[in-house]
Scaffold this motif. Structure first.
Motif, PDB file in Angstrom:
ATOM      1  N   GLU A 173      11.726   8.755  29.978  1.00 60.78           N
ATOM      2  CA  GLU A 173      12.884   7.890  30.133  1.00 60.78           C
ATOM      3  C   GLU A 173      13.967   8.510  29.199  1.00 60.78           C
ATOM      4  O   GLU A 173      13.676   8.786  28.084  1.00 60.78           O
ATOM      5  CB  GLU A 173      12.487   6.342  29.673  1.00 60.78           C
ATOM      6  CG  GLU A 173      11.514   5.732  30.408  1.00 60.78           C
ATOM      7  CD  GLU A 173      12.112   5.170  31.662  1.00 60.78           C
ATOM      8  OE1 GLU A 173      13.279   5.036  31.577  1.00 60.78           O
ATOM      9  OE2 GLU A 173      11.531   4.617  32.509  1.00 60.78           O
ATOM     10  N   GLU A 194      16.799   7.173  27.457  1.00 58.78           N
ATOM     11  CA  GLU A 194      17.340   5.757  26.854  1.00 58.78           C
ATOM     12  C   GLU A 194      18.624   6.020  26.001  1.00 58.78           C
ATOM     13  O   GLU A 194      19.481   5.210  25.498  1.00 58.78           O
ATOM     14  CB  GLU A 194      16.325   5.034  26.163  1.00 58.78           C
ATOM     15  CG  GLU A 194      15.058   4.721  26.895  1.00 58.78           C
ATOM     16  CD  GLU A 194      13.780   4.391  26.101  1.00 58.78           C
ATOM     17  OE1 GLU A 194      13.587   4.557  24.726  1.00 58.78           O
ATOM     18  OE2 GLU A 194      13.068   3.558  26.529  1.00 58.78           O
ATOM     19  N   PRO A 203      12.953   0.042  31.401  1.00 53.81           N
ATOM     20  CA  PRO A 203      12.495   1.262  32.039  1.00 53.81           C
ATOM     21  C   PRO A 203      12.549   1.207  33.524  1.00 53.81           C
ATOM     22  O   PRO A 203      12.769   0.393  34.289  1.00 53.81           O
ATOM     23  CB  PRO A 203      11.230   1.588  31.408  1.00 53.81           C
ATOM     24  CG  PRO A 203      10.845   0.136  30.998  1.00 53.81           C
ATOM     25  CD  PRO A 203      12.088  -0.568  30.861  1.00 53.81           C
TER      26      PRO A 203
END
Length: 370
Positions: A254, A256, A145
């Protein structure tokens, strides 16, 4: 967290990474098998390129008619299966990421190499490359992150003049962006044809306004990621990098992977079908309703949005379903790996500033004294 090799092949940018690393793995290999593979990739990609014979051509230097072989993706895959692979090092991985980023395009069809890498036979062959990438310790930052302690804002320049300074608060910039995006969509709805195959182009990105603070992490002596990995890049030859500090209690979204990007669009949808239809149809082959995040609303809940390197490789350039039942999709376009857009004014540039220059010989960046 380690990279899952399976997800590296689900998106066009991850597949391009693996295709480039496969080529890098046999650099310097003068064997017949390696040369045969290199030639097969070139010929197959040429045959599969939508610009074959127009924007992409082959020339014969011996005079007369140019006669070339026409290997299929299955032929290229069989040749790749015969080649030994070595674990890529940091330089090889960075060059692979650069190739994945450099050849991203959301305003036209994928090029021949992207089409080749997407073929089922090639995806099977590239699985071995993906596994070798996933095992590399130097790829571990791809899944991490936002690193608040190591954020750098890069300003890229060509020639002696620095870019014009941006004025206005983040709230003002986001409000202006929202109004301009809504107006652009309304105008496109009035003026553009419904046929997605019409030869039109316009706004193709899905980023927040470019005037906002953007940062990436540092790779040590290589400098910030933002020096190396830039979509739709120009021939910048100089750059400044300034360390950026932010409060430790900032809220970060985030991205991802594709599901995280889809969820952001589900929570804060802004429809851009008419303004993105023609470009995103060309790059994805899908005719659908298109949405992007409404960044003015995202900023009400989050201070920053960070796309991890793996999030970029697995998401960018794909038609990601937001609400399949409503035929609603989105595209991550115009982002860069490990890039963070700050939706707040709480960041501040620190006193540390670096000057970087690009080497004309190998296009590598190096830090300079001034």
């Amino acid at each position: 967290m380690k990279v899952d090799p399976r997800v590296l092949l689900v998106g066009p940018r991850g597949r391009r990474l693996c295709l480039d690393i496969a080529g890098s793995a046999i650099e310097g290999d003068s064997s017949h098998a390696a040369e045969e593979y290199r030639l097969a990739v070139g010929y197959a990609a040429y045959d599969l390129d939508p610009g074959r014979g127009t924007s992409r051509v082959m020339f014969s230097f011996g005079g007369g008619e140019l006669v070339t072989p026409h290997p299929s993706p299955a032929d290229v895959a069989r040749l790749l299966d015969l080649l030994p692979l070595v674990e890529p090092d940091e330089g090889t991985l960075l060059r692979g990421l650069m190739a994945a980023v450099d050849f991203a395009r959301y305003w036209q069809e994928p090029d021949g190499e992207d089409v080749l890498a997407a073929a089922p036979e090639m995806r099977e062959a590239l699985a071995r490359v993906a596994a070798s990438v996933a095992q590399c310790p130097v790829a571990s930052w791809w899944t991490t992150p936002l690193d608040l302690a190591a954020q750098w804002a890069v300003t890229l320049m060509e020639g002696p003049s620095p870019p014009t300074a941006v004025t206005g608060t983040t709230r003002e910039l986001l409000a202006h962006w929202h109004s301009a995006t809504v107006e652009d969509e309304a105008r496109a709805r009035r003026e553009r044809p419904r046929d997605p195959r019409a030869s039109l182009s316009g706004t193709w990105w899905s980023t927040p306004p470019a005037e906002l603070t953007r940062t990436t992490r540092s790779l040590g002596e290589l400098g910030p990621v933002g020096l190396w990995l830039v979509e739709d890049a120009f021939n910048w030859d100089r750059a400044t990098a300034r360390h950026v500090s932010a409060p430790h209690d900032v809220t970060v979204y985030e991205v991802e992977g594709p599901e995280a990007w889809a969820e952001l669009c589900r929570r804060y949808p802004l429809e851009v079908t008419a303004s993105r239809r023609h470009d995103w149809y060309r790059t994805t082959g899908i005719d659908a309703r298109w949405v992007i995040p409404d960044w003015s609303r995202v900023a009400e809940d989050f201070d920053a949005v960070h796309v991890t390197a793996l999030g970029y490789l697995t998401t960018a350039g794909r038609a990601v379903a937001v609400a399949a039942a409503e035929d609603m999709y989105t595209v991550l376009a115009g982002w860069n790996p490990d890039q963070t857009y700050w939706l707040t004014d709480s960041t501040a540039p620190a006193s540390v500033e670096q000057t970087w220059r690009r080497n004309d010989r190998d296009s590598a960046w190096s830090q300079s004294a001034s």
